[in-house]
Scaffold this active site. Sequence first.
Site, PDB file in Angstrom:
ATOM      1  N   HIS A 177       0.940  -1.124   0.125  1.00 49.78           N
ATOM      2  CA  HIS A 177      -0.024  -0.044  -0.156  1.00 49.78           C
ATOM      3  C   HIS A 177       0.997   1.413  -0.119  1.00 49.78           C
ATOM      4  CE1 HIS A 177      -3.409   2.291   1.613  1.00 49.78           C
ATOM      5  NE2 HIS A 177      -2.304   3.304   1.908  1.00 49.78           N
ATOM      6  N   GLU A 178       1.796   1.346   0.689  1.00 50.23           N
ATOM      7  CA  GLU A 178       2.766   2.354   1.138  1.00 50.23           C
ATOM      8  C   GLU A 178       3.690   2.670  -0.289  1.00 50.23           C
ATOM      9  OE1 GLU A 178       2.047   4.712   2.954  1.00 50.23           O
ATOM     10  OE2 GLU A 178       0.684   3.415   4.261  1.00 50.23           O
ATOM     11  N   HIS A 211       1.665   4.294  -2.886  1.00 49.30           N
ATOM     12  CA  HIS A 211       1.755   5.668  -2.760  1.00 49.30           C
ATOM     13  C   HIS A 211       2.989   6.461  -3.374  1.00 49.30           C
ATOM     14  CE1 HIS A 211      -1.834   6.608  -0.354  1.00 49.30           C
ATOM     15  NE2 HIS A 211      -1.584   6.081   0.699  1.00 49.30           N
ATOM     16  N   GLU A 255      -6.441   6.712  -0.926  1.00 50.05           N
ATOM     17  CA  GLU A 255      -6.245   5.521  -0.081  1.00 50.05           C
ATOM     18  C   GLU A 255      -6.834   4.135  -0.886  1.00 50.05           C
ATOM     19  OE1 GLU A 255      -4.623   4.939   3.247  1.00 50.05           O
ATOM     20  OE2 GLU A 255      -3.745   6.573   2.417  1.00 50.05           O
TER      21      GLU A 255
END
Length: 367
Positions: A138-139, A142, A189
């Site tokens: 997930h990060e 980003h 997100e």
Amino acid sequence: MTENDQGNVPSRQRKRFPGISSRAYEHPADRSALVALRKLSGFDTVFKALSGLLPERSLRLLFLSDSVRVSDAQFSHLNDMLRDACYILDLEKVPPMYVAQDPKPNAMCIGLDEPIIVVTTGLVELLDEEEMRAVVGHEVGHALSGHAVYRTILLFLTGLALKVAWIPLGNVAIMAIVTALREWFRKSELSADRAGLLVGQDVQASMRGLMKIAGGNHLHEMNVDAFLAQADEYEKSGDLRDSVLKILNVLPRSHPFTTVRAAELKKWSENRDYQRIMDGHYPKRSEDKDTSVTDSFRESAGHYADTVRTSKDPLLKLVGDIAGGAGDLAGDLGGRLRSRFGSGQGPQKPDAGKDGAGGAPDGQSEG
């Protein structure tokens, strides 16, 4: 990451996506919200000013001095996950990652020139390996999407808003930008959740991780299907007053509600787009420069139209009904006018267009 590193990657059986563009997993609402954010009055000026003023070097020194940097020597299992995630998403430079002491489970990707990933001890202690892998992915998502810059500015402006709240009107302009940034970040997100799924390639692990963030480390007391049922109940329950309350509840938040995130991710995992990526068919970074802004707008508009059409939320259903009713009315009126005046033979009898060829059938719209 070099090919020599591949042998050290703990989960090399997972599929890899060479050259993948962030467009492959970005939520349409993420892109449209970012475009809207950039068009916000004053944002360009604030962004340029803060880009030069924000103490990024100080930020890096802070984490270096007061957190634990992930490496082969420290939190080596997280380091393996980080390298694995960067390998799968083909992120050339592995960003530094830190573990910060904080009982609240959280993770973030920040930085202006280069992204930094920070995870809290609360999160590390809460999640198992596969759940954590999805968070690390997930990060990294980003980072690949370039979200770190805007996230950093959001954090800075949120703190600044608190400091100038006592100044008459001094807080208004800042809060307008903070609100717009939060709206974008909530959508981003959803994109990063998708990136986490591409890295972990385990839908159940992603679901469990979100469920634990909502309810803590009591997995034996929770059920993924029941958790997703909550999201469905949240969306369709209540009346128009509840719809307004939902909007007010989410405005101060930087993240969407956890059940909503889980439902969105589950929906995407069952979508043809996800399967195409897993089969190796996805947009490449090398093609980003040829991407049409118009196509992005069209995709975002299509997403919102589909959301309104299929939503169970009372307010969105009302919007959809009004829009549909307007379309039916326009189609019916257009059909009657064409049947009445379109032949070029002058006005017809009032009932001549009742079953005429130009009219739309009952219940259909030509608009």
